[in-house]
Design a protein around this motif. Structure first.
Motif, PDB file in Angstrom:
ATOM      1  N   SER A   1      49.240   5.575  11.987  1.00 16.79           N
ATOM      2  CA  SER A   1      49.345   6.395  13.164  1.00 16.79           C
ATOM      3  C   SER A   1      50.969   6.159  13.459  1.00 16.79           C
ATOM      4  CB  SER A   1      49.004   6.800  14.078  1.00 16.79           C
ATOM      5  OG  SER A   1      47.509   7.473  13.729  1.00 16.79           O
ATOM      6  N   PHE A   2      51.692   7.024  13.467  1.00 21.95           N
ATOM      7  CA  PHE A   2      53.071   6.291  14.638  1.00 21.95           C
ATOM      8  C   PHE A   2      53.180   6.880  15.413  1.00 21.95           C
ATOM      9  CE2 PHE A   2      52.391   5.207   9.844  1.00 21.95           C
ATOM     10  CZ  PHE A   2      53.159   3.545   9.431  1.00 21.95           C
ATOM     11  N   GLU A   3      54.044   6.470  16.494  1.00 25.81           N
ATOM     12  CA  GLU A   3      54.467   6.945  18.055  1.00 25.81           C
ATOM     13  C   GLU A   3      55.741   7.546  18.031  1.00 25.81           C
ATOM     14  OE1 GLU A   3      54.282   6.824  22.644  1.00 25.81           O
ATOM     15  OE2 GLU A   3      53.888   4.795  21.422  1.00 25.81           O
ATOM     16  N   LYS A   4      55.815   8.470  17.848  1.00 23.55           N
ATOM     17  CA  LYS A   4      57.863   9.153  18.037  1.00 23.55           C
ATOM     18  C   LYS A   4      57.745   8.602  16.477  1.00 23.55           C
ATOM     19  CE  LYS A   4      58.048   9.422  22.878  1.00 23.55           C
ATOM     20  NZ  LYS A   4      58.409   9.159  23.593  1.00 23.55           N
ATOM     21  N   PHE A   5      57.888   8.553  15.359  1.00 22.80           N
ATOM     22  CA  PHE A   5      58.187   8.518  13.898  1.00 22.80           C
ATOM     23  C   PHE A   5      57.957   8.883  12.799  1.00 22.80           C
ATOM     24  CE2 PHE A   5      57.770   5.840  10.152  1.00 22.80           C
ATOM     25  CZ  PHE A   5      59.647   5.896   9.755  1.00 22.80           C
ATOM     26  N   ASN A   6      57.995   9.360  12.302  1.00 23.24           N
ATOM     27  CA  ASN A   6      57.593  10.138  11.278  1.00 23.24           C
ATOM     28  C   ASN A   6      57.922   9.796   9.655  1.00 23.24           C
ATOM     29  OD1 ASN A   6      56.863  12.026   8.607  1.00 23.24           O
ATOM     30  ND2 ASN A   6      57.758  14.232   9.938  1.00 23.24           N
ATOM     31  N   PRO A   7      57.026   8.733   8.810  1.00 22.43           N
ATOM     32  CA  PRO A   7      57.509   8.235   7.709  1.00 22.43           C
ATOM     33  C   PRO A   7      58.083   9.430   6.542  1.00 22.43           C
ATOM     34  CG  PRO A   7      54.933   8.515   8.580  1.00 22.43           C
ATOM     35  CD  PRO A   7      55.651   8.785   9.737  1.00 22.43           C
ATOM     36  N   ALA A   8      57.443  10.795   7.009  1.00 27.53           N
ATOM     37  CA  ALA A   8      57.632  11.418   5.742  1.00 27.53           C
ATOM     38  C   ALA A   8      59.144  12.330   6.006  1.00 27.53           C
ATOM     39  CB  ALA A   8      57.109  12.948   5.365  1.00 27.53           C
ATOM     40  N   ASN A   9      60.192  11.940   6.926  1.00 25.44           N
ATOM     41  CA  ASN A   9      61.278  12.282   7.407  1.00 25.44           C
ATOM     42  C   ASN A   9      61.567  11.682   8.850  1.00 25.44           C
ATOM     43  OD1 ASN A   9      63.481  13.714   7.183  1.00 25.44           O
ATOM     44  ND2 ASN A   9      62.112  15.574   8.511  1.00 25.44           N
ATOM     45  N   ASN A  10      62.679  10.620   7.938  1.00 20.52           N
ATOM     46  CA  ASN A  10      62.924   9.664   8.838  1.00 20.52           C
ATOM     47  C   ASN A  10      64.429   9.793   8.561  1.00 20.52           C
ATOM     48  OD1 ASN A  10      63.752   7.370   9.950  1.00 20.52           O
ATOM     49  ND2 ASN A  10      63.677   5.700   8.043  1.00 20.52           N
ATOM     50  N   ALA A  11      64.584  10.537  10.271  1.00 23.55           N
ATOM     51  CA  ALA A  11      66.201  11.051  10.394  1.00 23.55           C
ATOM     52  C   ALA A  11      67.167  10.193  10.098  1.00 23.55           C
ATOM     53  CB  ALA A  11      65.467  12.021  11.757  1.00 23.55           C
ATOM     54  N   SER A  12      66.855   8.679  11.105  1.00 25.51           N
ATOM     55  CA  SER A  12      67.269   7.682  11.195  1.00 25.51           C
ATOM     56  C   SER A  12      67.763   7.154   9.700  1.00 25.51           C
ATOM     57  CB  SER A  12      66.878   6.496  11.444  1.00 25.51           C
ATOM     58  OG  SER A  12      66.324   6.450  10.993  1.00 25.51           O
ATOM     59  N   GLU A  13      67.624   7.498   8.728  1.00 21.85           N
ATOM     60  CA  GLU A  13      68.342   7.056   6.828  1.00 21.85           C
ATOM     61  C   GLU A  13      68.678   8.279   6.567  1.00 21.85           C
ATOM     62  OE1 GLU A  13      66.367   3.914   5.456  1.00 21.85           O
ATOM     63  OE2 GLU A  13      65.508   3.004   7.250  1.00 21.85           O
ATOM     64  N   GLY A  14      68.684   9.200   7.390  1.00 24.57           N
ATOM     65  CA  GLY A  14      69.016  10.590   6.664  1.00 24.57           C
ATOM     66  C   GLY A  14      68.153  11.331   6.415  1.00 24.57           C
ATOM     67  N   ALA A  15      67.895  12.816   6.597  1.00 27.23           N
ATOM     68  CA  ALA A  15      66.685  13.570   6.610  1.00 27.23           C
ATOM     69  C   ALA A  15      66.416  14.214   5.710  1.00 27.23           C
ATOM     70  CB  ALA A  15      67.650  14.920   7.308  1.00 27.23           C
ATOM     71  N   GLY A  16      65.179  13.784   5.471  1.00 26.90           N
ATOM     72  CA  GLY A  16      64.546  14.398   4.341  1.00 26.90           C
ATOM     73  C   GLY A  16      64.034  12.692   3.702  1.00 26.90           C
ATOM     74  N   THR A  17      64.498  12.146   4.107  1.00 26.50           N
ATOM     75  CA  THR A  17      64.316  10.494   3.691  1.00 26.50           C
ATOM     76  C   THR A  17      62.884  10.251   4.368  1.00 26.50           C
ATOM     77  OG1 THR A  17      66.100   9.529   4.413  1.00 26.50           O
ATOM     78  CG2 THR A  17      64.252   7.803   3.656  1.00 26.50           C
ATOM     79  N   ASN A  18      61.881  10.037   2.754  1.00 25.09           N
ATOM     80  CA  ASN A  18      60.512   9.904   2.676  1.00 25.09           C
ATOM     81  C   ASN A  18      59.761   8.017   2.603  1.00 25.09           C
ATOM     82  OD1 ASN A  18      57.494  10.522   2.717  1.00 25.09           O
ATOM     83  ND2 ASN A  18      57.646  11.995   0.998  1.00 25.09           N
ATOM     84  N   PHE A  19      59.107   7.718   3.163  1.00 21.94           N
ATOM     85  CA  PHE A  19      58.564   6.269   2.943  1.00 21.94           C
ATOM     86  C   PHE A  19      57.356   6.807   2.606  1.00 21.94           C
ATOM     87  CE2 PHE A  19      61.505   4.864   6.081  1.00 21.94           C
ATOM     88  CZ  PHE A  19      62.934   4.316   5.265  1.00 21.94           C
TER      89      PHE A  19
END
Length: 255
Positions: A10-28
């Motif tokens: 679980s991640f607070e204020k971070f969506n690993p399926a949409n990491n906007a800081s590395e580009g919208a839609g970046t999915n880890f």
């Protein structure tokens, strides 16, 4: 370059399926894994895990449950305004879905269908105490493999469809036209039993899709406040030409 693949947590204020800081839609997130958000937290579930929600949630992509239980805890699952998937919940195998409201909410069709519950494999699907609304299809079973669909004590708004490989039953279910998408009909291609169900005025069953030898059975069902009978069904649950309805009603039983 280093790459990260997320298999859980679980991640607070971070969506690993949409990491906007590395580009919208970046999915880890690993293929097939699910991300469900609640407040500022984003939780990653393995596809084989049962899912239990502790609060209202937003689904980013399909929530897949394999041979398990999806328990909404009487909370609501919604989607972003323009969902990236064609479905909110995609059960596979022997799955129970219970205690949840599935709501397309801000969904804009843009010519694309959104399914609330979308089984695409053979299995046994049980749906209890569930409301589906704000979507094109409330339930769409899309498989040629044998499947059973049993819905109890639920409310379904929108289009319902399943093929002739599916055995279906509905008990204590309310069927209605969705206020947002304006869909409100059922296409049963196989025998189906309705027990103690209520159909809102304007809801339709496409009797023309029933296969030869298949039967729809209605036990203590109503349209609004009117008890559904062989004598009045043609006035209500029909989308066929009344002139051709005699053969259709021969495939319906009323108890």
């Amino acid at each position: 370059d280093a790459q990260m693949v997320v298999y859980g947590g679980s991640f607070e204020k971070f969506n690993p399926a949409n990491n906007a800081s590395e580009g919208a839609g970046t999915n880890f997130v690993a293929d097939g894994y699910n991300v469900v958000s609640s407040g500022d937290w984003y939780s990653v579930y393995a596809p084989a895990e049962s899912v239990a929600l502790a609060a209202d949630a937003v689904a980013y992509g399909k929530i897949t449950v394999n041979n398990g239980v999806f328990d909404g805890g009487n909370n609501t699952v919604t989607v972003p305004e323009n969902p990236t998937s064609d479905a909110i919940l995609s059960p596979v195998g022997d799955v129970t879905i219970q205690n949840v409201t599935i709501d397309g909410l801000g969904y804009k069709s843009n010519g694309k269908a959104l399914r609330g519950i979308y089984p695409c494999a053979g299995g046994n699907y049980v749906i209890k105490n569930t409301t589906v609304k704000g979507v094109t299809y409330a339930i769409n079973v899309n498989t040629t493999a044998p499947a059973t669909l049993a819905v109890e004590d639920s409310a379904l708004y929108g289009w319902i469809s399943y093929g002739d490989s599916t055995t279906a039953s509905f008990e204590g279910v309310t069927f209605g036209k969705d206020a947002k998408t304006n869909y409100g009909h059922l296409k049963p291609y196989t025998s189906t039993t309705f027990t103690g169900c209520t159909f809102e005025n304007g809801y339709e069953i496409d009797f023309e899709e029933i296969g030869e030898g298949e039967v729809l059975t209605f036990v203590n069902c109503k349209v609004g406040d009117v008890v559904l009978t062989a004598e009045n069904v043609a006035d209500y649950l029909t989308s066929v030409d009344p002139a051709n309805s005699a053969d259709v009603w021969a495939q319906a039983n009323f108890n």
